[in-house]
Structures are given as structure tokens and as C-alpha cells.
Scaffold this active site. Structure first.
Site: not given
Length: 350
Positions: A116, A174-176, A226, A308
Site C-alpha cells: 500500500h 486523486d480518486m478511487a 464505468k 485539489g
């Protein structure tokens, strides 16, 4: 109780070194964890110190194994993390990718045998500060079903983009690929809080607001098919292509105490100056942001934000005022430190 950022990094570093990690490794991990707390991503912050230390103690992470380049062919490379902490492997990978991008104009670095690696934003901030654009991806252990499935098959595989600006906050997305990062459900469970309906399903595939049931079940993809497709594409790049684990073969750091995680990452770095002068690019992006800010706003919206910007404002506040941790996290860190004669209370701001 507020803790200064620098002292919180020092505490974490001392704790990791006392547990056996080399100082450079301990500092890289600590900077990554605290950087997440600074930007409000507490699910990836010092709350993870406990599981990091346990995995190191159980031999699931080797903090003394230096990552090695296996291939370095022009603008393409492959780094073997050799099962060190993901944040340290990521830091070494970032340094390599940025240096090579300045030589070749662009560089793509695949990483395998990692763990991680924290938030993508932590790496993006360092790249944009050097006038570079970057895309960073990582796969993760199985916590999300494919669309139409019931049980976890793939990770919430994050993707992040960073671009430098001139006078404005850098663009940091920054995304999951899940509707929400699983770490937020972990935080909710630790606080005994419910989660919004639609975030996750239980082990039988039923929608749930119970955070513990969600952790036993699965988080849901962002945007249905998606998000599922994007998560799979990231898994192909970070896992299949690099030789790391993929799908169910990326081991869970909380549940699997028999095997290393074998996480894979991908760093794509672009030297903007190869396309146009850096200042020209920054000016154009500043114009883009200015136009965005001038767009008509929906009812009740005071300001239009871009990726951001909110995190940057929070970061400025926490760098100035310090970080206040939840009482449960305070207690956990004090318990971890007690074994090595360290006290979090020493970090209190005057």
C-alpha cells in the site's frame, strides 16, 4: 489536542525506526501518512501505522530490502519493490521517473512487489513542484465486485492526475474507482458511525448502511460499469503488465498474514517543457481555471472548486494550526509508542 505536522512526522519516524525500519524508509512512510492527514484524507493517514507495524513485525514487509530496477529501456522502466513499504518504494520510483522524464521528455515506470503506497496526491505534489505533469495509478486488494457481481474481485484501484499552475493551486485529482474509498468505511466502522446508502453492499450483496457489514461485503464501483471498467484497466496496467498481483491475487494487508501484498503501481511523468515553455503552459492552465471560476453557479453554491483546491486550503490551515486527531487514533498511537518509550503527548503545540 493539535499536533504540528513536523513533530507528527518525527514521532512516526521514531516509532518505525524503533521497530526496525531504516531511518530513510521510516521517514518516507511517515511523510506519506502525515501528508494524507494534512490534506484531510484521514483514512490513509497515521491511522494506518498500527497495521504497517504489524505487517513489518510479522515479516509481511521487508523494510531493509532496497528496491531494484529490473528494466530501464529509454522512456520505459520496471522497478521491483522487493516487498518494502509501498510509500518507500513509491518514493524511490518517483525519483527515478522524474529524473528519467527530464532526460527523455516522458517516462513510464511500472512497479511490482510493493505494498500500500498511500495517497497519489503525495507523489503528484512533488512532481508538479518540479514543473512536471504526472499520472499515477495503483491496484489494491479485492474489495469491490465487478458490475453485476456480488463478492469482491478487484480493488478500489486509484488513479491520480497532477498539473502545475502559475498563480493558482496545482490541479491534483486523486480518486478511487469505487464510489468512495474503502478507508472511509474503515474510519466510520472505527467510530461506530453509519455510512450513506449506496456506498457498499453486505456479504450477501444487499445495500447496507452498516460500516462493519460493508467491510465484510464490498464497496461499489463509481458510476457502475464505468468505474468497474476503469478499475479493471488500472489492474491490467499495474498488475498484469508489471508482473504484480492482480484481482484476487493482490493480498489484503488487514486479512492475509501469510503472504506479502504484491501491489503494483504505474508512474507516468511528462516534462511539460517538451511540448511548450513551462510558463506558457501554466498561464494557459491559469486561464482555464479563471474561466471555470466565472461559470454560472447552481443555487446555493458559493464557489466552483476544481480538483485539489479544497484539500490545498485545508493543508494550509493544518500546516499553520496543526492536526487534531480523533481520540481513538490518539490512544492507538500512544499504545504503539509506549512499547518503545515514545509519547504522542510530547507533540502538543503550545
Amino acid at each position: 489536542m493539535a499536533h504540528s505536522v513536523s513533530k507528527l512526522v518525527d514521532f512516526s519516524t521514531k516509532l518505525l525506526t524503533a521497530a526496525g525500519a531504516p531511518d530513510a524508509v521510516a521517514r518516507a512512510v511517515s511523510e506519506s501518512l502525515v501528508a494524507a492527514d494534512v490534506r484531510g484524507v484521514s483514512s490513509h493517514g497515521v491511522v494506518r501505522l498500527g497495521v504497517y507495524l504489524k505487517r513489518m513485525a510479522e515479516g509481511m514487509i521487508d523494510p531493509k530490502a532496497e528496491p531494484q530496477m529490473e528494466r530501464d529501456d529509454g522512456p520505459v522502466g520496471l522497478l521491483d519493490g522487493r516487498n518494502n513499504f509501498g510509500a518507500y518504494v513509491g518514493a524511490r520510483g518517483l525519483d527515478i521517473a522524474m529524473a528519467r522524464a527530464k532526460t527523455h521528455g516522458a517516462y513510464i515506470l511500472g512497479v511490482r512487489h510493493s505494498n500500500h503506497f498511500g495517497t497519489g496526491a503525495h507523489y503528484l505534489q512533488q512532481a508538479v513542484s518540479q514543473g512536471l505533469a504526472m499520472i499515477v495509478m495503483s491496484n489494491a486488494s479485492q474489495t469491490m465486485p465487478p458490475t453485476g457481481g456480488v463478492r469482491p474481485f478487484m480493488g478500489t484501484n486509484p488513479i491520480a492526475f497532477g498539473f502545475p499552475t502559475g498563480t493558482d493551486v496545482p490541479f491534483i485529482l486523486d480518486m478511487a474507482t469505487s464510489l468512495v474509498a474503502r478507508g472511509k468505511i474503515i474510519v466510520a466502522a472505527s467510530k461506530g458511525e453509519a455510512i450513506p446508502l449506496g456506498w457498499a453492499v453486505d456479504k450477501d450483496g444487499n445495500p447496507t448502511t452498516d460500516a462493519h457489514a460493508a467491510l465484510d461485503g464490498a464497496v461499489l464501483p463509481l458510476g457502475g460499469p464505468k468505474g468497474s471498467g476503469l478499475a479493471m484497466a488500472i489492474d491490467i496496467l499495474c498488475g498484469v503488465l508489471t508482473g504484480a498481483g492482480f484481482g484476487p491475487s493482490v493480498n489484503n494487508m488487514y486479512d492475509n498474514w501469510e503472504e506479502p501484498q504484491n501491489v503494483g503501481h504505474m508512474f507516468i511523468v511528462l516534462d511539460i517543457a517538451r511540448w511548450m515553455p513551462l510558463e506558457t503552459f501554466k498561464g494557459r492552465l491559469d486561464d482555464y481555471i479563471r474561466l471555470l471560476k466565472l461559470e454560472p453557479r447552481a443555487g446555493g453554491v458559493e464557489e466552483i472548486f476544481y480538483a485539489g483546491e479544497i484539500e490545498s486550503r485545508l493543508e494550509a490551515c493544518r500546516l499553520r494550526d496543526g492536526i487534531t486527531l480523533p481520540a481513538k487514533v490518539e490512544d492507538e498511537l500512544n499504545a504503539l509508542g509506549a512499547a518503545y518509550g515514545l509519547s504522542l503527548n510530547e507533540l502538543q503545540l503550545s
